[in-house]
Design an enzyme around this catalytic site. Sequence first.
Site, PDB file in Angstrom:
ATOM      1  N   TYR A  73       0.849  -1.193   0.000  1.00 20.62           N
ATOM      2  CA  TYR A  73       0.000   0.000   0.000  1.00 20.62           C
ATOM      3  C   TYR A  73       0.882   1.241   0.000  1.00 20.62           C
ATOM      4  CZ  TYR A  73      -4.215   2.738   1.007  1.00 20.62           C
ATOM      5  OH  TYR A  73      -5.277   3.608   0.916  1.00 20.62           O
ATOM      6  N   VAL A 193     -18.526   1.481   0.542  1.00 21.96           N
ATOM      7  CA  VAL A 193     -18.687   2.683  -0.265  1.00 21.96           C
ATOM      8  C   VAL A 193     -19.981   2.609  -1.053  1.00 21.96           C
ATOM      9  CG1 VAL A 193     -17.744   4.021  -2.182  1.00 21.96           C
ATOM     10  CG2 VAL A 193     -16.213   3.135  -0.418  1.00 21.96           C
ATOM     11  N   ARG A 213     -22.001  -8.708  -8.074  1.00 17.79           N
ATOM     12  CA  ARG A 213     -21.602  -9.964  -8.699  1.00 17.79           C
ATOM     13  C   ARG A 213     -22.743 -10.971  -8.677  1.00 17.79           C
ATOM     14  NH1 ARG A 213     -16.371 -11.460  -5.330  1.00 17.79           N
ATOM     15  NH2 ARG A 213     -17.748 -10.635  -3.716  1.00 17.79           N
ATOM     16  N   TYR A 285     -12.067   3.939  -7.978  1.00 15.57           N
ATOM     17  CA  TYR A 285     -11.518   4.127  -6.636  1.00 15.57           C
ATOM     18  C   TYR A 285     -11.041   2.818  -6.026  1.00 15.57           C
ATOM     19  CZ  TYR A 285     -15.992   2.363  -4.821  1.00 15.57           C
ATOM     20  OH  TYR A 285     -17.096   1.578  -4.533  1.00 15.57           O
ATOM     21  N   GLY A 286     -11.060   1.752  -6.797  1.00 17.89           N
ATOM     22  CA  GLY A 286     -10.609   0.449  -6.318  1.00 17.89           C
ATOM     23  C   GLY A 286     -10.461  -0.503  -7.489  1.00 17.89           C
ATOM     24  N   PHE A 310      -9.874   8.258  -8.012  1.00 15.62           N
ATOM     25  CA  PHE A 310     -10.072   8.935  -6.735  1.00 15.62           C
ATOM     26  C   PHE A 310      -9.496   8.084  -5.620  1.00 15.62           C
ATOM     27  CE2 PHE A 310     -12.380   9.897  -2.812  1.00 15.62           C
ATOM     28  CZ  PHE A 310     -12.143  11.255  -2.735  1.00 15.62           C
ATOM     29  N   TRP A 311      -8.704   8.738  -4.755  1.00 12.78           N
ATOM     30  CA  TRP A 311      -8.119   8.090  -3.574  1.00 12.78           C
ATOM     31  C   TRP A 311      -8.363   9.012  -2.394  1.00 12.78           C
ATOM     32  CZ3 TRP A 311      -2.311   7.937  -2.057  1.00 12.78           C
ATOM     33  CH2 TRP A 311      -2.102   6.985  -1.047  1.00 12.78           C
ATOM     34  N   MET A 312      -9.105   8.514  -1.408  1.00 18.89           N
ATOM     35  CA  MET A 312      -9.500   9.341  -0.274  1.00 18.89           C
ATOM     36  C   MET A 312      -8.291   9.890   0.468  1.00 18.89           C
ATOM     37  SD  MET A 312     -12.482  10.342   0.951  1.00 18.89           S
ATOM     38  CE  MET A 312     -12.104  11.961   1.624  1.00 18.89           C
TER      39      MET A 312
END
Length: 385
Positions: A73, A193, A213, A285-286, A310-312
Site C-alpha cells: 500500500y 462505499v 456480482r 476508486y478500487g 479517486f483516492w481518499m
Amino acid sequence: MAAFRTQTVRHANSGAVRAQSAVFTETGEPSKVLRVVDHEIGPADALTGTQALIRMLAAPVNPSDLNQIEGVYPVKPRFASGLVQGQLAAVGGNEGAGEVLASGPESGLCAGDWVVPRSSGMFGTWATHAVVASDDAVVRIPHDWLRGGNVPVQALDVATVKVNPSTAYRMLRDFCQLRPGDCVVQNGANSGVGRAVIQLAREMGVRTINVVRRRDDFDSLAAELEQLGADAVVMDSELADSAVRDRILRRLDSPAVRLGFNCVGGRPTLLMTRLLSQGATLVSYGAMARQPLTLPTSLLLFGDLRARGFWMNRWYADNIDSPERSTMWEHILRLTAASKFVAQPMVKVEWPASAPMLPAEIAEARVREAVAWSSGGKHAFVFSS
C-alpha cells in the site's frame, strides 16, 4: 467545528495504563505476521506538550489496512521501538475512534473528547490505548454532531466515517454537478462505499443503478439495497444483454446517467460503462478484481467518456486544513443520528480495554481471525471498557 478548550487534564489514575496492541515487525500475510503484545502506557501525569492518552473505542478492518501490512500500500507503516523488545514494530489499523483519557498542558483536547486519526499512517488503531501528539495526529469530533437525532450515534459509526462514507460523499460531489433526477451507476454496490453512495445519493434526489456480482442470494441482497434507497439492482453478468440495460434505463426514466463509480475493474466495469450517457465520467476508486480496466477508443472518442481516479487519502492530504472535511463528517454523522444513514454490516470483534483484559494469546487469535482475507464479511474491533 467547535473551538478546542486548552487546559491540563489528569487521568483519574496517575499510574501507568496497561494496554494491548496488534503489531507486526515485518510485512507479510496479516494473519501470520500480526501478534498481540501487552505493554504499559503512561503514567498519565507524565504527558507533555500536546500529547494525549486515548482509549480506543472501535476500529474497523479495511482492505487497505491489510495491504499496508502486506507492504503493497502507498501509505507505509510506522515502525518504532518500544513495543517488541529488540525489534522495530508497527501497530496495525488506520481508521477508528477513541476517547481522550488525559492530555498534556498544551493540548487542545479534554478528557471525554472523541477523536479520529487525522490521516492514515499517523498511528495504529488496532490497540486498546495510544499516546498521540493530539494537534498532529487526531481530529476532535464535537459531541453535538452525535446528538439530537432519532438514534444515538455509536462509536463504530464515528470509527468508520473517515473512509467509506467520505469516499462516497466526495465522489458524488467532486466530479460533476448532479441534479435531482440524475442517475449514477456503480459496481461493488454492496460494499461499504457502495451502500454509502446509495444513501447519500438518495438524500440528494439522485437515482442509483447498482451492480453486484452473480450470487445465489441476489434477491435478498437486492431487497436489502433497495431498503437503503437503491433504485435498481442488477448482476454484472446481466449487463451484456442490451435488453436488460434498456429495461433498467426505461424503468428509471432518468435524463442522464452522468457518473459511474468503479471499484472492480476488468470486463464487468467495461459492461457497466454501456449504461453511461454521453459525456459521463467514470471514477475508479478500487480494483477488487485485480484486473486492468481497458476502455475502447470509441467510448472516449464518440461517447466523450472521461476516466478519472479517486483516492481518499490523497483528498485528505490535499485538503488538510480545509473546512470541507468537517462539513463532510458532520453531514454524515448528523444523517446517522437522524436514522437516514447506516454503516455497512460488520462482524464485531470484542476486545476488552480494561481489566480483566484478555490473555494476549486469546486477543491474538481474535485479531488473526478478523484479518484473514478468507474470514468473510467486514470485521471491526470494539474495545469494551
